[in-house]
Motif scaffolding. Structure first.
Motif, short mmCIF file in Angstrom:
data_model
loop_
_atom_site.label_atom_id
_atom_site.label_comp_id
_atom_site.label_asym_id
_atom_site.label_seq_id
_atom_site.Cartn_x
_atom_site.Cartn_y
_atom_site.Cartn_z
N MET B 1 0.85 -1.20 0.00
CA MET B 1 0.00 0.00 0.00
C MET B 1 0.88 1.25 0.00
O MET B 1 0.69 2.17 -0.79
N GLU B 2 1.88 1.20 0.95
CA GLU B 2 2.85 2.30 1.03
C GLU B 2 3.56 2.46 -0.31
O GLU B 2 3.69 3.55 -0.85
N LYS B 3 3.99 1.29 -0.86
CA LYS B 3 4.73 1.30 -2.11
C LYS B 3 3.88 1.89 -3.24
O LYS B 3 4.34 2.68 -4.05
N THR B 4 2.61 1.48 -3.29
CA THR B 4 1.71 1.97 -4.32
C THR B 4 1.59 3.50 -4.22
O THR B 4 1.66 4.19 -5.24
N ARG B 5 1.43 3.99 -2.97
CA ARG B 5 1.29 5.43 -2.82
C ARG B 5 2.56 6.15 -3.29
O ARG B 5 2.51 7.17 -3.96
N ASP B 6 3.73 5.58 -2.94
CA ASP B 6 4.99 6.16 -3.41
C ASP B 6 5.03 6.23 -4.93
O ASP B 6 5.44 7.24 -5.52
N MET B 7 4.63 5.14 -5.56
CA MET B 7 4.66 5.11 -7.03
C MET B 7 3.74 6.17 -7.62
O MET B 7 4.05 6.78 -8.64
N GLU B 8 2.60 6.38 -6.98
CA GLU B 8 1.66 7.36 -7.53
C GLU B 8 2.18 8.79 -7.33
O GLU B 8 1.99 9.64 -8.20
N THR B 9 2.88 9.05 -6.21
CA THR B 9 3.52 10.35 -6.01
C THR B 9 4.59 10.57 -7.08
O THR B 9 4.67 11.63 -7.71
N GLU B 10 5.39 9.52 -7.29
CA GLU B 10 6.45 9.56 -8.31
C GLU B 10 5.84 9.79 -9.69
O GLU B 10 6.36 10.56 -10.50
N ARG B 11 4.72 9.11 -9.96
CA ARG B 11 4.08 9.25 -11.27
C ARG B 11 3.65 10.70 -11.52
O ARG B 11 3.91 11.25 -12.59
N LEU B 12 3.02 11.31 -10.51
CA LEU B 12 2.59 12.70 -10.67
C LEU B 12 3.80 13.62 -10.86
O LEU B 12 3.77 14.53 -11.71
N ALA B 13 4.87 13.37 -10.13
CA ALA B 13 6.07 14.20 -10.26
C ALA B 13 6.66 14.08 -11.66
O ALA B 13 7.00 15.08 -12.31
N ARG B 14 6.74 12.86 -12.14
CA ARG B 14 7.33 12.65 -13.48
C ARG B 14 6.44 13.24 -14.57
O ARG B 14 6.92 13.78 -15.56
N ALA B 15 5.12 13.10 -14.39
CA ALA B 15 4.20 13.72 -15.36
C ALA B 15 4.45 15.22 -15.42
O ALA B 15 4.50 15.82 -16.51
N ALA B 16 4.63 15.84 -14.27
CA ALA B 16 4.89 17.29 -14.23
C ALA B 16 6.24 17.61 -14.85
O ALA B 16 6.37 18.54 -15.66
N LEU B 17 7.26 16.83 -14.50
CA LEU B 17 8.60 17.08 -15.04
C LEU B 17 8.61 16.98 -16.56
O LEU B 17 9.34 17.70 -17.25
N SER B 18 7.81 16.05 -17.11
CA SER B 18 7.83 15.86 -18.57
C SER B 18 7.21 17.07 -19.27
O SER B 18 7.43 17.26 -20.47
N ARG B 19 6.42 17.86 -18.52
CA ARG B 19 5.92 19.09 -19.13
C ARG B 19 6.91 20.24 -18.95
O ARG B 19 7.03 21.12 -19.81
N LEU B 20 7.65 20.18 -17.86
CA LEU B 20 8.59 21.25 -17.55
C LEU B 20 9.82 21.22 -18.47
O LEU B 20 10.35 22.25 -18.88
N MET B 21 10.25 20.00 -18.79
CA MET B 21 11.53 19.84 -19.49
C MET B 21 11.30 19.25 -20.89
O MET B 21 10.51 18.33 -21.04
N GLU B 22 12.07 19.76 -21.85
CA GLU B 22 12.05 19.14 -23.19
C GLU B 22 12.63 17.72 -23.10
O GLU B 22 13.42 17.44 -22.20
N PRO B 23 12.26 16.86 -24.02
CA PRO B 23 12.88 15.52 -24.04
C PRO B 23 14.40 15.65 -24.03
O PRO B 23 14.96 16.54 -24.67
N GLN B 24 15.04 14.77 -23.30
CA GLN B 24 16.50 14.70 -23.28
C GLN B 24 17.15 15.99 -22.82
O GLN B 24 18.23 16.35 -23.31
N ASP B 25 16.52 16.68 -21.90
CA ASP B 25 17.15 17.83 -21.24
C ASP B 25 18.17 17.25 -20.26
O ASP B 25 17.82 16.71 -19.21
N ALA B 26 19.44 17.34 -20.62
CA ALA B 26 20.48 16.61 -19.87
C ALA B 26 20.52 17.03 -18.41
O ALA B 26 20.58 16.18 -17.51
N ALA B 27 20.44 18.33 -18.15
CA ALA B 27 20.49 18.81 -16.77
C ALA B 27 19.31 18.26 -15.97
O ALA B 27 19.47 17.80 -14.83
#
Lengths: 398, 398
Positions: B1-27
Motif C-alpha cells: 500500500m505504502e509502495k503503491t502510494r509512493d509510485m503514484e507520487t512519483e508518477r505525478l512528479a514525473r508527469a509534471a517534469l515531462s511538461r517542464l523539461m524538453e525531451p533529453q534535457d540533460a540537466a
C-alpha cells in the motif's frame, strides 16, 4: 641479344604449356615455377624425366600455397597432359596471333601487367593478346564491371552510365565480353574512353574467335581500340571451367570489381570472390528487391564483402581509397542547421515562419530562459536563420 | 500500500517534469537521477533550493555520460524551466489520459519497457500511452520500420510486404505515425498482426491529438489495437526538436531498425544512427540508384552501419542473430554441382548434352588422363550428372 633469345625460347615454351595445361593446373604451375618454363615443357612432354627431388619440391610448394588438394603426384599429371602433346605447335600459334594483329606476353615482358603477380602461383603462364601493342593500364586505373548476361533495362542503364563516366575520367573498363552487363560495359567504355586502352575484354576461350557471335562486332571494336586477352591459346573452346578461371584474371587486373546486376547464383559473384581473395575492393550496385537480377548484388552487400556503389564517383573512390579519386559532391548538401546546438534547434523550431513573436513568448514556447532565447537569437541571426522585424522575431531563410 | 502510494507520487512528479523539461534535457535528467523525481520537481519549480553538492554531482554525472556540453549550471537550467511552471497540472493531465483510454507509465512500473534502460541517462522521464492496458512487446519481438514521408510506390509495396509478413510472424511493428513509410508500416501491421500489440506509434507531440490529421483514422486504429506512445504530455506540439528526440525511442524500443526508403538527408537516418549508438541492428532496403528516395538507404549501406535486407526473413534474422529467426530458404537452391572438384567440373563441361562420346575423346577434350576420366565419370554417374548410353557417355540431368 642473349637475353632476347632467352625470352623468345621462354615465350615459345609458355605458349606450348598454355595449350598443354588447363588454366590454374596447380601441378603444372608448380612445375613451371620450380623448373622454369623451358625445362617444365620438356618434362611435361616426356622428353626429360623428372628426378625425385622435383616431385618432392612440387609437393612442398603446393602444400605451401594451399593447392595440395588436387595433387596426385607427377605421374598422374603427366598422364593428364599426355593426350594434348600431339596438338602442340607454339610457332604456329604465335604466327596466328601475329596474323590477327596480336601477340603472346609472358611474365618478365615489359608489357606484362604487374598486378597479375598478386595471383601468386595462380599467375597465368602467358596471355594471348589481340589488339594494338601498347602498355596495359596499371592496377589503380583499371575497374572491372561485371554482371548477368540477361541484364534488365535498369542494369543496362546503370552499366552504361558507370562505364561511360569512368572511361571519360581515364579509367579502363575490364569485363568478360559476354552478353548483357559485360557488353554494355565495353560499349559505353568505347564511347566514353579517354585512356589509351579504354576497355579490356578477358575471354574464357581463344582470342582467335570472338565469342559469343552476337558480340562479334563489339569485340572487334574492343580489339581495335582496346585489348582482348585470354590465357588459353587460339582455338580453345570457352568451357564453364575456363569461365570460372577467367574470372580470377578480371579480378586480378582491376583495382575494383563492381557487380552491377547478378542473380542469386551468378558467375559475377565468382569474380567478386576472386577480388576479395586478392584483397581488391568489391562494389555492388543496389536495385529493386523485386528484381531477381539484383539478388546477387544484395547478397554481396549482405555478406559484408561488397561496398554499396551508386555512381561513378563512388566507384572511383574505391579505386583510390587514399582520397585521390573524385570529390565527394554531396558534402555541399549539408544544411546550415547542421552545426546548431540542441538549444538553438529548439529555438529555431519555435520561431514563426510568417508573423513575428516576442522574446517572452519564445521563452515559453521553447521552454528556454529569456537570456538563453536572446543569446540564441543572436547566434541564429548571424546565420540568417532568425530575423528581427518590427520589434519581433521570425524565421529567416538561412 | 505504502509502495503503491509512493509510485503514484512519483508518477505525478514525473508527469509534471515531462511538461517542464524538453525531451533529453540533460540537466533535468541528471537532476532526476540524483535527487529522485519528487525532489527534482521541488527543486525545478523553485520550492526547494539545491545545495552546492547537488550541483557538483550533476556536473560529474553529465561529464561521465558525455552530456556536459550543454550544461551551464543549475541556475541556467532553472531559468529555462521557469516559464513553464504556471502550466503544470499533472492531475489534470492524468485525468485527460484516463478519459482518452490511456495512462502514464514510469520506470519501475511492470508495464515499463525494460529495453528503454539501454538509453542510460537518456531514458525518458515517463511515457504517455494511449491504448489498451497490456504488456508492450519485449525487445526481441519489436522491429522498427521507418522512412520517408514522400514514399514511392516501391517503398509502399516493400513496407507493406515487410510489415505484414513480420506482423504475421508475431513481431510488433514500431514506427512514427507519419505519412508515407510510417503509415504503410502501421497499416500492414494492423492487417497482418498476430501479436497482442501488432503495432506501436511513437509520436513527437502529445497523444491527445492524432497528428498528422490525415492519419487520424489510422492512428485511432493503432491506439485501439496497439499502442500510441509519447514522452511529451498531452497538448505538446510536434516540433522538429521533438521529432529528433522521438527517434531515439523508436530505436530503443526495437531490436532492429529498418530504413525502407529515405532521401540523402532524412529523419529516418537519425533513427538509424540512434539504433547504431545503442548497439541495435540496423537494416536498409536497397532500391534503384536512380531513386532519390533510396539514396539515404544506400548511404547507410555504404557507410557500413546497416545490413542489406530484402525480405521479412532477412529482417527477422537480424532480430535474432542466434539463428532462431526464420529458416534460410535459399540454402536449398544450391545446385548438385557445387560439391564437385575442379577436375570433375572440367569433365562435366566436356560431356556432350545430346550425342555420346568415348573415354578417349573426353580425355583429349578435357585434358585429363584416361584413368582420371574413368574415375570422374564414375563420380559424376553417381550424381546422375553423367550417363552411359550405347557404349558412350553423355551429360545427365543431375
Amino acid at each position: 641479344m642473349e637475353k632476347t633469345r632467352d625470352m623468345e625460347t621462354e615465350r615459345l615454351a609458355r605458349a606450348a604449356l598454355s595449350r598443354l595445361m588447363e588454366p590454374q593446373d596447380a601441378a603444372g604451375l608448380a612445375l613451371v615455377q620450380l623448373a622454369g618454363a623451358t625445362e617444365a615443357l620438356r618434362i611435361a612432354t616426356g622428353r626429360v624425366a623428372a628426378g625425385p627431388d622435383l616431385e618432392r619440391d612440387i609437393t612442398a610448394l603446393l602444400a605451401d600455397s594451399g593447392s595440395a588438394g588436387s595433387w596426385a603426384g607427377l605421374a598422374a599429371a603427366l598422364r593428364r597432359w599426355q593426350p594434348r602433346i600431339p596438338d602442340l605447335a607454339p610457332e604456329r600459334d604465335l604466327a596466328t596471333m601475329a596474323r590477327l594483329g596480336g601477340r603472346v606476353i609472358i611474365p618478365g615482358d615489359e608489357l606484362w601487367p604487374a598486378q597479375l603477380a598478386d595471383l601468386g602461383i595462380q599467375e597465368p603462364i602467358c596471355l594471348w593478346w589481340r589488339g594494338q601493342e601498347q602498355p596495359l593500364p596499371a592496377l589503380e586505373k583499371s575497374i572491372a564491371l561485371v554482371g548477368s548476361r540477361d541484364s534488365t533495362s535498369y542494369g543496362a542503364a546503370v552499366t552504361g552510365d558507370l562505364a561511360y563516366s569512368l572511361a571519360q575520367r581515364g579509367y579502363t573498363i575490364v569485363s568478360g565480353g559476354a552478353y548483357g552487363i559485360d557488353a554494355h560495359a565495353h560499349r559505353a567504355a568505347l564511347a566514353g574512353g579517354s585512356a589509351a586502352v579504354p576497355t579490356i575484354a578477358v575471354m574464357a576461350g581463344g582470342v582467335d574467335r570472338f565469342y559469343p557471335s552476337g558480340n562479334e562486332d563489339l569485340l572487334r571494336a574492343v580489339a581495335n581500340q582496346g585489348a582482348v586477352l585470354a590465357e588459353v591459346p587460339p582455338g580453345s573452346a570457352p568451357t564453364r571451367y575456363r569461365f570460372l578461371q577467367r574470372n580470377r584474371l578480371i579480378a586480378a587486373l582491376s583495382a575494383v570489381t563492381v557487380v552491377v546486376e547478378a542473380r542469386w547464383r551468378s558467375g559475377a559473384l565468382n569474380t567478386a570472390h576472386h577480388a576479395e581473395t586478392l584483397g581488391r575492393a568489391v562494389g555492388a550496385v543496389p536495385g529493386s528487391v523485386h528484381s531477381a537480377n539484383s539478388a546477387g548484388c544484395h547478397r554481396l552487400l549482405r555478406d559484408g564483402g561488397a561496398v554499396c556503389v551508386t555512381d561513378a564517383a563512388e566507384v572511383a573512390e574505391l579505386a583510390s581509397p587514399s582520397g585521390t579519386g573524385l570529390p565527394e559532391q554531396r558534402a555541399s548538401e549539408a544544411a546550415v542547421q547542421d552545426g546548431l546546438t540542441l538549444e538553438d534547434l529548439i529555438l529555431l523550431d519555435a520561431l514563426p515562419l510568417r508573423s513575428t513573436t516576442s522574446v517572452e513568448k519564445l521563452s515559453v514556447v521553447a521552454g528556454l530562459g529569456q537570456d538563453s532565447v536572446r543569446a540564441g537569437l543572436g547566434r541564429l541571426g548571424l546565420l540568417g536563420l532568425a530575423v528581427a522585424e518590427r520589434g519581433g522575431w521570425k524565421r529567416g531563410k538561412g
